[in-house]
Design a protein around this motif. Structure first.
Motif, short mmCIF file in Angstrom:
data_model
loop_
_atom_site.label_atom_id
_atom_site.label_comp_id
_atom_site.label_asym_id
_atom_site.label_seq_id
_atom_site.Cartn_x
_atom_site.Cartn_y
_atom_site.Cartn_z
N GLN A 6 -2.46 5.21 16.91
CA GLN A 6 -3.03 4.28 17.87
C GLN A 6 -4.53 4.21 17.63
N GLN A 38 -1.35 4.68 31.99
CA GLN A 38 -1.41 5.85 32.85
C GLN A 38 -2.75 5.85 33.57
N PHE A 88 -5.46 4.60 30.69
CA PHE A 88 -5.12 5.28 29.44
C PHE A 88 -3.83 4.64 28.94
N LEU A 90 -0.78 4.29 26.28
CA LEU A 90 -0.01 5.11 25.35
C LEU A 90 1.07 4.27 24.69
N PHE A 107 4.98 10.09 21.12
CA PHE A 107 3.81 9.39 21.62
C PHE A 107 2.64 9.41 20.63
N GLY A 108 1.85 8.33 20.70
CA GLY A 108 0.58 8.31 20.01
C GLY A 108 -0.46 9.04 20.84
N PRO A 109 -1.68 9.16 20.31
CA PRO A 109 -2.74 9.91 20.99
C PRO A 109 -3.35 9.17 22.17
N GLY A 110 -3.08 7.86 22.30
CA GLY A 110 -3.59 7.12 23.44
C GLY A 110 -4.92 6.44 23.19
N ARG A 112 -8.20 5.22 25.58
CA ARG A 112 -8.86 5.21 26.89
C ARG A 112 -9.66 3.91 27.00
N GLN B 37 1.62 17.10 28.63
CA GLN B 37 0.48 16.28 28.26
C GLN B 37 -0.79 17.07 28.48
N GLY B 40 -6.10 13.99 28.37
CA GLY B 40 -6.59 12.94 27.49
C GLY B 40 -5.81 12.77 26.20
N ARG B 41 -4.61 13.30 26.15
CA ARG B 41 -3.81 13.22 24.93
C ARG B 41 -2.46 12.54 25.22
N GLY B 42 -1.72 12.31 24.15
CA GLY B 42 -0.37 11.78 24.31
C GLY B 42 0.59 12.87 24.78
#
Lengths: 116, 110
Positions: A6, A38, A88, A90, A107-110, A112, B37, B40-42
């Motif tokens: 991501q 999120q 956030f 995802l 999941f990807g790292p997201g 922000r 989780q 701040g991460r997936g």
């Protein structure tokens, strides 16, 4: 092994500007793809999911849209960002070649996103 | 819509103690999953328990499932500082979507 990419990791955008977040998947074919949002300290809200190229299902009416131009690429977009779009984001993948693991999601790292 | 509900919403314990989190859900399921989780991460998948299973172990994790009460618990034994994270339960939807709870925020104090 499966990997979800991501980018960007963080993004600050003014209200009214466009948005494009990209997600790509490695290590499988024909995955189900998901975009979640999120809010801080909260659970996941499913925004869109896709079971194949060009197939998008929307869960929440809003000013966001999603597209899947390729099997392993999922894009989240907006023409004009609102303050309420901050959060956030995802990307996740499941199914496909990984269906033997039931519907576990990866999941990807997201990203922000802050809208000012 | 959110089906799973975790409780407590937040849990703070001393390192070395056991941490127990609970999840309740509303409709019939095929399986229930727990994810972690870090801030701040997936999310990272921890463990999946099928509807015909009652208990499952993975390292320091123990998950139970009571389908009659529509509830599950996640036990982390001998907690470590690295276990500090939010923990989510998720149940499957007939369309291969996952229905997520709001999560339990776990803090392990050194």
């Amino acid at each position: 092994s499966q990997t979800i990419h991501q980018w960007p990791a963080t993004l600050v955008q003014p209200v009214g500007s466009p948005l494009s977040l990209e997600c790509t998947v490695e290590g499988t074919s024909n995955p189900n793809l998901y975009w979640y949002r999120q809010a801080a300290g909260r659970g996941l809200q499913l925004l869109f999911y896709s079971v194949g190229i060009g197939q998008i299902s929307s869960e929440v009416p809003q000013n966001l849209s999603a597209s899947r131009p390729q099997d392993r690429q999922f894009i989240l977009s907006s023409k004009k960002l609102l303050l309420s779009d901050s959060g956030f984001y995802l990307c996740a993948a499941g199914g496909g070649d990984w269906r033997s693991s039931y519907n576990e999601q990866f999941f990807g790292p997201g990203t922000r996103l802050t809208v000012l | 819509s959110q089906q799973g509900e975790e409780d407590p919403q937040a849990l703070s314990i001393q390192e070395g103690e056991n941490a127990t989190m609970n999840c309740s859900y509303k409709t019939s399921i095929n399986n229930l999953q727990w994810y972690r989780q870090n801030s701040g991460r997936g999310l990272v998948h921890l463990i999946l328990i099928r509807s015909n299973e009652r208990e499952k172990h993975s390292g320091r994790l123990r998950v139970t499932l009571d389908t009659s009460k529509k509830s599950s618990s996640l036990l982390i034994t001998a907690s470590r500082a690295a276990d500090t994270a939010s923990y989510f339960c998720a149940t499957d939807d007939s369309n291969y979507q996952l229905i997520w709870g709001a999560g339990t925020k776990l803090i392990i104090k050194p």
